[in-house]
Design an enzyme around this catalytic site. Sequence first.
Site, PDB file in Angstrom:
ATOM      1  N   ASP A 118      -8.787  36.261  -5.013  1.00 54.02           N
ATOM      2  CA  ASP A 118      -9.739  35.319  -5.605  1.00 54.02           C
ATOM      3  C   ASP A 118      -8.934  34.370  -6.481  1.00 54.02           C
ATOM      4  O   ASP A 118      -8.394  34.770  -7.512  1.00 54.02           O
ATOM      5  CB  ASP A 118     -10.777  36.074  -6.431  1.00 54.02           C
ATOM      6  CG  ASP A 118     -11.800  35.140  -7.059  1.00 54.02           C
ATOM      7  OD1 ASP A 118     -12.007  34.045  -6.512  1.00 54.02           O
ATOM      8  OD2 ASP A 118     -12.379  35.499  -8.095  1.00 54.02           O
ATOM      9  N   ASN A 173     -21.734  27.389   0.444  1.00 50.47           N
ATOM     10  CA  ASN A 173     -22.382  28.450  -0.315  1.00 50.47           C
ATOM     11  C   ASN A 173     -23.632  27.944  -1.046  1.00 50.47           C
ATOM     12  O   ASN A 173     -23.867  26.739  -1.147  1.00 50.47           O
ATOM     13  CB  ASN A 173     -21.373  29.037  -1.305  1.00 50.47           C
ATOM     14  CG  ASN A 173     -21.818  30.347  -1.902  1.00 50.47           C
ATOM     15  OD1 ASN A 173     -22.639  31.060  -1.319  1.00 50.47           O
ATOM     16  ND2 ASN A 173     -21.288  30.683  -3.066  1.00 50.47           N
ATOM     17  N   SER A 483      34.798  14.910 -31.435  1.00 55.41           N
ATOM     18  CA  SER A 483      35.808  13.930 -31.002  1.00 55.41           C
ATOM     19  C   SER A 483      37.044  13.971 -31.876  1.00 55.41           C
ATOM     20  O   SER A 483      38.177  13.865 -31.387  1.00 55.41           O
ATOM     21  CB  SER A 483      35.197  12.522 -31.009  1.00 55.41           C
ATOM     22  OG  SER A 483      34.146  12.423 -30.067  1.00 55.41           O
ATOM     23  N   SER A 550      26.348  17.844 -25.012  1.00 53.52           N
ATOM     24  CA  SER A 550      25.903  18.780 -23.956  1.00 53.52           C
ATOM     25  C   SER A 550      24.895  19.777 -24.514  1.00 53.52           C
ATOM     26  O   SER A 550      25.209  20.954 -24.680  1.00 53.52           O
ATOM     27  CB  SER A 550      27.093  19.493 -23.308  1.00 53.52           C
ATOM     28  OG  SER A 550      27.985  20.032 -24.254  1.00 53.52           O
TER      29      SER A 550
END
Length: 637
Positions: A118, A173, A483, A550
Amino acid sequence: MTDTLDEPIYKTDALIAEDIDEYLKVHEHKTMLRFITCGSVDDGKSTLIGRLLYDSKMIFEDQLAALEADSKRVGTQGQEIDFALLVDGLAAEREQGITIDVAYRFFATEKRKFIVADTPGHEQYTRNMVTGASTADLAVILIDARKGVLTQTKRHSYLAHLIGIRNIVLAINKMDLVDYDQAVYDGIVKDYTEFARSIGIQHFVPMPISGFKGDNITGPSENTPWYKGPALMAHLETVEVNSATDAEKPFRMPVQWVNRPNLDFRGFSGLIATGTVKPGDAVRVLPSGKTSTVTRIVTLDGDLDEAVAGQSVTICFADEIDCSRGDVIALADNPPQSADQFEATIVWMADEEMLPGRPYWLKVGTQTVTATVQQPKYQVNVNTMEHLAAKTLDLNAIGVANLSTDKQIVFESYEQNRTLGGFILIDKITNATVAAGMLHFSLRRAQNVHWQATDVTREFHAGLKNQKPAVLWFTGLSGAGKSTIANLVEKKLARMNRHTFLLDGDNVRHGLNKDLGFTDADRVENIRRVGEVAKLMTDAGLIVITAFISPFRSEREMVRQMMQPGEFVEVHIDTPLAEAEARDVKGLYKKARAGELKNFTGIDSPYEPPEDPEIRIDTTGMTADEAADLIIARLIP
């Protein structure tokens, strides 16, 4: 003769045991039909399943008593039995009168066994509907006779067809609420027929029902004398199941495990996906391509003369050939393909959007590989069937995209073989399933592009430079000092006559990656490209130094997997956000705080610090020069 007290009881027990044994034998050999009910919210899916369970006498007396009590307490049918409560097990479902999760129920009739799922009707739970449909042979699509064909009716019909369900029942239905009007029924069938043809559904079986009243569920209803088709149960008992059609296809069995209980036995166990196999058949193991002959088909109950799709068996070979989990055993003269680049349909199932270029685990059959997905070619609007431009996919979105794997996998198109054509994507960090997909075909370039062997090896390059290649991967927040320290490391290594190259985040964005922005997807692609460049440089024998924020663990792990074992050294420049922001050499934090710089790491974009880096540098406790010396000492003891 006078019977003793024990004699009739003994006879009765024996008869009962015999009856039970006979029943189990009959039950064991019944075919199994898996089907789903789907459609829009409140179309009566749970009520229909409850009615099927009730009419097939699969409810115990205590369950029936509880159902009657619950119907009066939280039911939606007044004082009458609310069959939906047999299926809606979650408290939230009962309170809201809706289905949220996929509910599985088992029942059986004299002719067949059934597992019914269902599935929820709400759009936000589309991923749950896909889960339920993935193993189904048939879909019962319900429509409220008062409402007709709705958007969610179309959505679920499209998904059922996409998943590969070819047996569709259109159950209109609640016919009792429209006085069983044939004109209403005919109008809905006409509307659905037009839509079904537009998405490729060639055949479906319509029927007027009332799950609540039981019309046309287990037998013909007197309320619909104009309907001459089958009742729902009769159709479910006779429709052809997938295992029957799968048995007619070429033999394929993904190997689940190598069965080696002792030195005298070696077999390969798995579930037969398609086809049949018997001793004496010539088979091929893929992707290696090695061939052999089947000598035995072993099961717990003894050897078989033949095995078919849907059976779990252990196959023994005449030859000692290499075969392991993830391989596929197939007919020698009709094997499936192997490739590493594909077009696929993807159903995204995670709350976080898909990041093109990010590596995910891909599982197809028993094979597990690393896969990356490219930007979608288009996304499907399942309400209108339009193809829309899209850069990514978010929750419940469906799109078509190319994907590539880190090694070749054995596959067939999903249309041919669900087992070898259907896959899931798994997040490498959380192990959560984020998507389901269907392979269409391998890309032509997958067969035409081959790795070109060269005579000068990476070992030769490294030997010329008298050093071991490595990647020093500096990661940390903006302003952490990556860096600065990376530059000092390169200078010190140069004085030691080491051959190096420094890839700096800002510098790379001026050239190689100048087309990328700072969205999560662009950040992923930025790191992927840098990783590929770093790999080429290690092949040349260099010590590569990179300085990139990153921010995502997945991408740092992706680069690690590109390198040879031990060559990737993660260096976490661990500077607290407050300290990095106080430095703010480039004035970027100030702009980000002012809202002038979007997607800035640490402010409105996340940073995932390394959990176990090879080197951790605390810049609040040492100078840049001291940090560089420490890194070099770890790199070159």
